[in-house]
Scaffold this active site. Structure first.
Site, PDB file in Angstrom:
ATOM      1  N   VAL A   1      23.580  18.997   9.062  1.00 34.06           N
ATOM      2  CA  VAL A   1      23.794  20.240   9.627  1.00 34.06           C
ATOM      3  C   VAL A   1      23.642  21.383   8.740  1.00 34.06           C
ATOM      4  CG1 VAL A   1      24.724  19.767  12.027  1.00 34.06           C
ATOM      5  CG2 VAL A   1      26.095  20.397   9.868  1.00 34.06           C
ATOM      6  N   TYR A   2      23.605  20.928   7.418  1.00 34.35           N
ATOM      7  CA  TYR A   2      23.768  21.824   6.405  1.00 34.35           C
ATOM      8  C   TYR A   2      22.223  22.674   6.188  1.00 34.35           C
ATOM      9  CZ  TYR A   2      28.202  20.207   4.507  1.00 34.35           C
ATOM     10  OH  TYR A   2      29.410  19.631   4.556  1.00 34.35           O
ATOM     11  N   GLY A   3      21.932  23.799   6.340  1.00 32.93           N
ATOM     12  CA  GLY A   3      20.899  24.421   6.474  1.00 32.93           C
ATOM     13  C   GLY A   3      19.910  23.893   7.376  1.00 32.93           C
TER      14      GLY A   3
END
Length: 327
Positions: free
Chosen positions: A52-54
């Site tokens: 889910v990072y970025g």
């Protein structure tokens, strides 16, 4: 950089990890490349990311850099699955979602396996044994070499780790747990850390610099180029700008002045050498900031400084953590 075993496993990782929370969002490819190269040249191996990072861009960016910039064999790549952009269900620990998410992560990372796969959070809507079966399948299929959890409370970690130990050789032993831990956030010491120590699960502290506050940069206001001034991250910093945090930061600054080092170095050395800690995960905006964090390798805090910082930041833990007869 010194290497440490991850929990009770044969996997060794650098005692400082590189975080990628802002990659693909606030950190572009050129800045990320400089960070990764700087980290690798300093002997760093553990690189932590999440699907889910970025919105997946962090993994994609890391995948583009690995191989072309840094040899894959030199890195321990850790990612996480389980967080979902659903306001009605923030975490999905189902076997269906986790294994599909892992496959997507591998595609973005451009690799056939990750070294450490972490369940991003506990999902109360999914039976824990189903979540852990996904972990076993990921390891047995070769898509993950080791497994861990993230953001599990003390009882959740203990239940998961014990379940995995119940059938050695069949189930995958949990190697790690990733939790926020710093001088400004010592809540894990109540139940999570004792459970991790007892079960020999390595602790990977996230936000070891108190979301940047422990560097002292917010003592006289919010710098324009800081996370506290960022539209996407300001809400994360704000809780650590209260009076209680100020007193702790002041103590860190005083210690740093006495040792002729920086507040960042004092804060990071303190958390790095706490019992049970394997590798704090450091996220930086620039390679220069990362170099400042990596410079802590040569620093070991004197015992009297550690005791003073322990005292000024000590959380209030009463019943049932203390002997009830003393209350």
């Amino acid at each position: 950089m010194e290497q440490r075993h991850l929990g009770r496993t044969g996997l060794r990782v650098s005692r400082i990890g590189l975080g990628t929370l802002t990659w693909g969002r606030d950190t572009g490819e050129e800045a990320a490349a400089m960070q990764l190269k700087t980290f690798w040249e300093a002997g760093g191996t553990l690189v932590d990311t999440a699907d889910v990072y970025g919105d997946g861009e962090a993994e994609y960016l890391l995948g583009r850099l690995v191989g072309s910039l840094v040899p894959r064999r030199d890195l321990v790549i850790a990612t996480k699955s389980g967080s979902v952009p659903d306001p009605d269900r923030r975490f999905n620990g189902s076997r269906r979602h986790l294994l599909a998410a892992l496959d997507d992560s591998l595609d973005r990372l451009g690799t056939d396996h990750v070294d450490l796969w972490q369940v991003h959070a506990f999902d109360p809507a999914t039976p824990l044994e189903e979540t852990l079966q996904a972990v076993d399948l990921a390891v047995s299929s070769g898509r993950a070499r080791y497994a861990g959890v993230s953001n599990f409370s003390g009882w959740q970690l203990a239940k998961a780790a014990t379940w995995q130990l119940a059938a050695p050789g069949t189930r995958t032993r949990l190697a790690s747990t990733q939790m926020e831990y710093s001088l400004l956030q010592r809540g894990v010491e109540r139940e999570v850390l004792p459970a991790a120590l007892d079960l020999e699960v390595g602790l990977l502290p996230s936000s070891p610099l108190g979301r940047g506050v422990l560097t002292g940069k917010y003592r006289d206001g919010t710098p324009a180029d800081s996370r506290g001034a960022s539209q996407s991250l300001a809400a994360l910093v704000e809780p650590y700008l209260d009076e209680a945090a100020r007193l702790i930061v002041d103590a860190v600054v005083t210690a740093a002045q006495g040792l002729a080092v920086t507040p960042l170095q004092v804060s990071l050395a303190w958390i790095r050498d706490r019992p049970g800690v394997v590798a704090p995960i450091v996220g930086a905006r620039t390679a220069e900031q990362l170099c400042a964090a990596l410079s802590v390798e040569a620093l070991t805090l004197p015992e009297e400084i550690c005791r003073a910082l322990d005292d000024v930041s000590a959380p209030v833990h009463r019943y049932p953590d203390q002997d009830w007869s003393t209350l």
